[in-house]
Every structure is written in structure tokens, then in C-alpha cells.
Design a protein around this motif. Structure first.
Motif, PDB file in Angstrom:
ATOM      1  N   MET A   1       2.329  -0.772 -14.050  1.00 43.72           N
ATOM      2  CA  MET A   1       3.160   0.046 -12.974  1.00 43.72           C
ATOM      3  C   MET A   1       3.293  -0.469 -11.764  1.00 43.72           C
ATOM      4  O   MET A   1       2.431  -0.428 -10.848  1.00 43.72           O
ATOM      5  N   PRO A   2       4.649  -0.369 -10.685  1.00 46.27           N
ATOM      6  CA  PRO A   2       4.220  -1.292  -9.830  1.00 46.27           C
ATOM      7  C   PRO A   2       3.681   0.377  -8.994  1.00 46.27           C
ATOM      8  O   PRO A   2       4.149   1.730  -9.271  1.00 46.27           O
ATOM      9  N   GLY A   3       3.690   0.315  -7.331  1.00 46.38           N
ATOM     10  CA  GLY A   3       2.842   1.360  -7.068  1.00 46.38           C
ATOM     11  C   GLY A   3       2.637   1.476  -5.331  1.00 46.38           C
ATOM     12  O   GLY A   3       2.716  -0.466  -4.777  1.00 46.38           O
ATOM     13  N   VAL A   4       1.760   2.111  -4.693  1.00 46.83           N
ATOM     14  CA  VAL A   4       1.091   1.814  -3.327  1.00 46.83           C
ATOM     15  C   VAL A   4      -0.093   2.353  -3.854  1.00 46.83           C
ATOM     16  O   VAL A   4      -0.513   2.689  -4.422  1.00 46.83           O
ATOM     17  N   SER A   5      -1.550   1.847  -2.614  1.00 49.17           N
ATOM     18  CA  SER A   5      -1.833   1.829  -2.835  1.00 49.17           C
ATOM     19  C   SER A   5      -2.562   3.810  -2.950  1.00 49.17           C
ATOM     20  O   SER A   5      -1.786   4.567  -1.941  1.00 49.17           O
ATOM     21  N   ARG A   6      -3.322   4.458  -3.599  1.00 42.60           N
ATOM     22  CA  ARG A   6      -3.531   5.896  -3.848  1.00 42.60           C
ATOM     23  C   ARG A   6      -4.456   5.779  -3.139  1.00 42.60           C
ATOM     24  O   ARG A   6      -5.869   5.738  -2.214  1.00 42.60           O
ATOM     25  N   PRO A   7      -3.877   7.021  -1.816  1.00 42.62           N
ATOM     26  CA  PRO A   7      -5.063   7.797  -0.488  1.00 42.62           C
ATOM     27  C   PRO A   7      -5.626   8.974  -1.656  1.00 42.62           C
ATOM     28  O   PRO A   7      -5.663   8.888  -2.246  1.00 42.62           O
ATOM     29  N   GLU A   8      -6.371   8.929  -0.195  1.00 43.01           N
ATOM     30  CA  GLU A   8      -7.922  10.034  -0.508  1.00 43.01           C
ATOM     31  C   GLU A   8      -7.043  11.357  -0.985  1.00 43.01           C
ATOM     32  O   GLU A   8      -6.011  11.713  -1.138  1.00 43.01           O
ATOM     33  N   LYS A   9      -7.389  11.775  -1.976  1.00 40.66           N
ATOM     34  CA  LYS A   9      -7.357  13.706  -2.642  1.00 40.66           C
ATOM     35  C   LYS A   9      -7.226  14.428  -1.906  1.00 40.66           C
ATOM     36  O   LYS A   9      -8.224  14.294  -0.434  1.00 40.66           O
ATOM     37  N   ILE A  10      -6.525  15.336  -1.502  1.00 39.96           N
ATOM     38  CA  ILE A  10      -5.889  16.724  -0.628  1.00 39.96           C
ATOM     39  C   ILE A  10      -6.902  17.322  -0.909  1.00 39.96           C
ATOM     40  O   ILE A  10      -8.039  17.962  -0.062  1.00 39.96           O
ATOM     41  N   ALA A 120       3.469   7.075  -5.584  1.00 37.33           N
ATOM     42  CA  ALA A 120       3.902   6.430  -4.015  1.00 37.33           C
ATOM     43  C   ALA A 120       3.553   7.798  -3.304  1.00 37.33           C
ATOM     44  O   ALA A 120       3.415   8.669  -4.403  1.00 37.33           O
ATOM     45  N   ASP A 121       3.389   8.075  -2.089  1.00 36.64           N
ATOM     46  CA  ASP A 121       3.353   8.806  -1.392  1.00 36.64           C
ATOM     47  C   ASP A 121       4.573   9.676  -0.591  1.00 36.64           C
ATOM     48  O   ASP A 121       5.138   9.065  -0.421  1.00 36.64           O
ATOM     49  N   PHE A 122       5.190  10.508  -0.814  1.00 37.62           N
ATOM     50  CA  PHE A 122       5.887  11.021  -0.199  1.00 37.62           C
ATOM     51  C   PHE A 122       6.390  11.474   1.339  1.00 37.62           C
ATOM     52  O   PHE A 122       7.316  11.674   1.626  1.00 37.62           O
ATOM     53  N   HIS A 123       5.286  11.150   1.962  1.00 40.36           N
ATOM     54  CA  HIS A 123       5.223  10.707   3.379  1.00 40.36           C
ATOM     55  C   HIS A 123       5.407   9.714   3.933  1.00 40.36           C
ATOM     56  O   HIS A 123       6.085   9.053   4.881  1.00 40.36           O
ATOM     57  N   ARG A 124       5.628   8.189   3.074  1.00 37.09           N
ATOM     58  CA  ARG A 124       6.021   6.914   2.935  1.00 37.09           C
ATOM     59  C   ARG A 124       6.568   6.076   2.181  1.00 37.09           C
ATOM     60  O   ARG A 124       5.746   5.835   1.160  1.00 37.09           O
ATOM     61  N   LEU A 125       7.592   7.034   1.879  1.00 37.06           N
ATOM     62  CA  LEU A 125       8.468   5.882   0.486  1.00 37.06           C
ATOM     63  C   LEU A 125       8.746   4.643   0.170  1.00 37.06           C
ATOM     64  O   LEU A 125       9.740   4.102   0.969  1.00 37.06           O
ATOM     65  N   PRO A 126       8.431   4.020  -0.311  1.00 37.23           N
ATOM     66  CA  PRO A 126       8.967   2.266  -0.709  1.00 37.23           C
ATOM     67  C   PRO A 126       9.736   2.091  -1.245  1.00 37.23           C
ATOM     68  O   PRO A 126      10.459   1.205  -1.888  1.00 37.23           O
TER      69      PRO A 126
END
Length: 276
Positions: A1-10, A120-126
């Protein structure tokens, strides 16, 4: 599944922990969003679907349109939009296990041709500029650490004439005590406790036109009350296989939400806007 690296949980008390996910699934259902109650007898599940129906109507979702849903949870909204409107939906979230579940459920429902899944992180959509017809977000932008960046990404990712539709919790800061502020900030993962006017100004500031707010607060109060009743009625069975501090924390959180909505400290609104 394509994607970006997972950030820390809020927040460790939000999604992504097994006990919390199981609690939400059992009490709230597969779509962790607030509902619009059409009648006195409407149940929670029907109310949640009614919210999606109204948002789809506001955004003009229809066959073949490309929709991006950000912070999508388990993808219930995407499945609704694909089934009810034959829309093509790109589902995004920062929780990889949620994305895996969304992908599996789309396939099980024979909806894979209409639903794509990306971490994907909605702050930085790819995604390239002008990819989508509709940007959709439910009860998630309050958790953004930079809301202006989220709305800027929405504007960038939409084609000219594309529409933004989102629902979110609002806050009347003047009515909130210091304790309320701290509690809300901890839950949201930031101290940006925005009013409806703050959301409207930020969306317009991103370049959108025709920004409109619809106040759906009474429905949120009823939804919180329903969640409280469900936990109270099934408390013993819930704590039999979910850590009791998790159950107790969310019960108190939803009691707070019920009471804070009733006296106007918090509210719930739907926002829509157009990219010119």
C-alpha cells in the motif's frame, strides 16, 4: 500500500491503540463521526449516515467525481460515497492499521475499483495540484497542528471549481474555564480552540470563496448523550475485555462533551466552500 512515513500519534488516548479502537468500534460503530438526527426516534447509526448524505448533497458529490477524504478512520465514508453516489474516493489517514482495514473492507464490499487507500498526512498531501473535485474532512481538522496548512493543502489539491466540505467541533473560548481549555487542548493535541468564525476566516484565507457555516450543534449534544448511555448500559461487558481506564476516560470525555454542548461551550458545524 503506497504512502508516506507515519508521524507520531497526536495522542495516546486517541485512535491507534487496540483497546481504544475496540471501544470506538463497539460503542460508536465503524464511522467515528457525529450524526444528524432527523426525528426523535432516529438511532445513532442512522444519524451518522444522514450527516454523510447531507454533506454529499452540499458538496455536489456524484458519479465519477474524484473525492479525497482526509483523516478517514476505517473508510466508512468512502464506502458510503462509492455505494450511494458512485464517486471515486481516495482515502487517506496517518494510521496505517486503519488504512489496512479500510482497504480490506472496500475489497470485501466489491468497492475496490472506486476506492483507493493511501497513508498520508493532511498537512502534506502527496498529490499533484488540481487532482480532486471534492475535499472531505469530518471531525479531524481540530487535531491539526497547523490548520492553515491543511486548508492550503485542500485548496492546492482541488481543481478550479472544486468544493471543500468539512464538519468539526467548535469552541466558544469565552465560555470555557481554564480547566475546559486544558481538557480540550489535550484531546485535540493543540491549543487552537477555534470558533466557527475562526474556521470560516481560515478557509477564506486559504483562497476559498463562498464559505458557509451550518450550525449543527444540537445534534452533537444528542450524539454525545447517546454515546454516554451506550457505555453506561454496557459498562461491565466493555471492561471485561477493554482496560477499564480507557472505558472510564472516554465515558467522562463524552459526558463532558454532552454537558459542554448543552451550555454552549462547544458546538459542531459544517463548513463548505468553493475553489474559484
Amino acid at each position: 500500500m503506497p504512502g508516506v512515513s507515519r508521524p507520531e500519534k497526536i495522542s495516546d488516548l486517541h485512535y491507534g491503540r487496540d483497546g481504544i479502537d475496540r471501544l470506538y468500534a463497539r460503542v460508536w460503530g465503524d464511522s467515528i463521526h457525529f450524526g444528524i438526527y432527523e426525528t426523535e426516534t432516529s438511532d445513532l447509526e442512522a444519524a451518522v449516515v444522514e450527516t454523510k448524505r447531507r454533506m454529499a448533497e452540499i458538496a455536489g458529490v456524484g458519479p465519477g467525481l474524484n473525492v479525497i477524504e482526509v483523516a478517514s478512520g476505517w473508510g466508512a465514508t468512502a464506502r458510503y460515497l462509492a455505494r450511494a453516489h458512485a464517486a471515486r474516493v481516495t482515502v487517506t489517514n496517518i494510521e496505517m492499521d486503519h488504512m489496512a482495514t479500510a482497504e480490506t473492507l472496500a475489497a470485501m464490499g466489491s468497492l475496490a475499483p472506486l476506492i483507493s487507500v493511501m497513508c498520508a498526512d493532511f498537512h502534506r498531501l502527496p498529490f499533484p495540484d488540481g487532482t480532486f473535485d471534492v475535499f472531505w474532512c469530518q471531525e479531524a481538522s481540530v487535531h491539526a497542528t497547523d490548520k492553515a496548512a491543511v486548508f492550503a493543502q485542500a485548496y492546492r489539491a482541488l481543481r478550479p471549481g472544486g468544493r471543500l466540505v468539512l464538519t468539526d467541533q467548535t469552541t466558544d473560548a469565552a465560555r470555557c474555564s481554564a480547566e475546559d481549555h486544558n481538557r480540550l487542548a489535550a484531546r485535540h493535541g493543540n491549543g487552537d480552540l477555534w470558533s466557527g468564525g475562526d474556521f470560516t476566516c481560515a478557509i477564506a484565507g486559504a483562497g476559498f470563496i463562498g464559505v458557509r457555516e451550518r450550525d449543527w450543534s444540537p445534534h452533537m449534544g444528542r450524539h454525545f448523550a447517546n454515546l454516554v448511555r451506550r457505555i453506561e448500559r454496557t459498562y461491565e461487558s466493555l471492561v471485561a475485555d477493554i482496560d477499564e481506564p480507557i472505558v472510564r476516560f472516554n465515558l467522562e470525555l463524552w459526558r463532558f462533551g454532552r454537558d459542554a454542548t448543552a451550555d454552549g461551550r462547544i458546538g459542531w458545524s459544517c463548513f463548505s466552500a468553493l475553489k474559484p
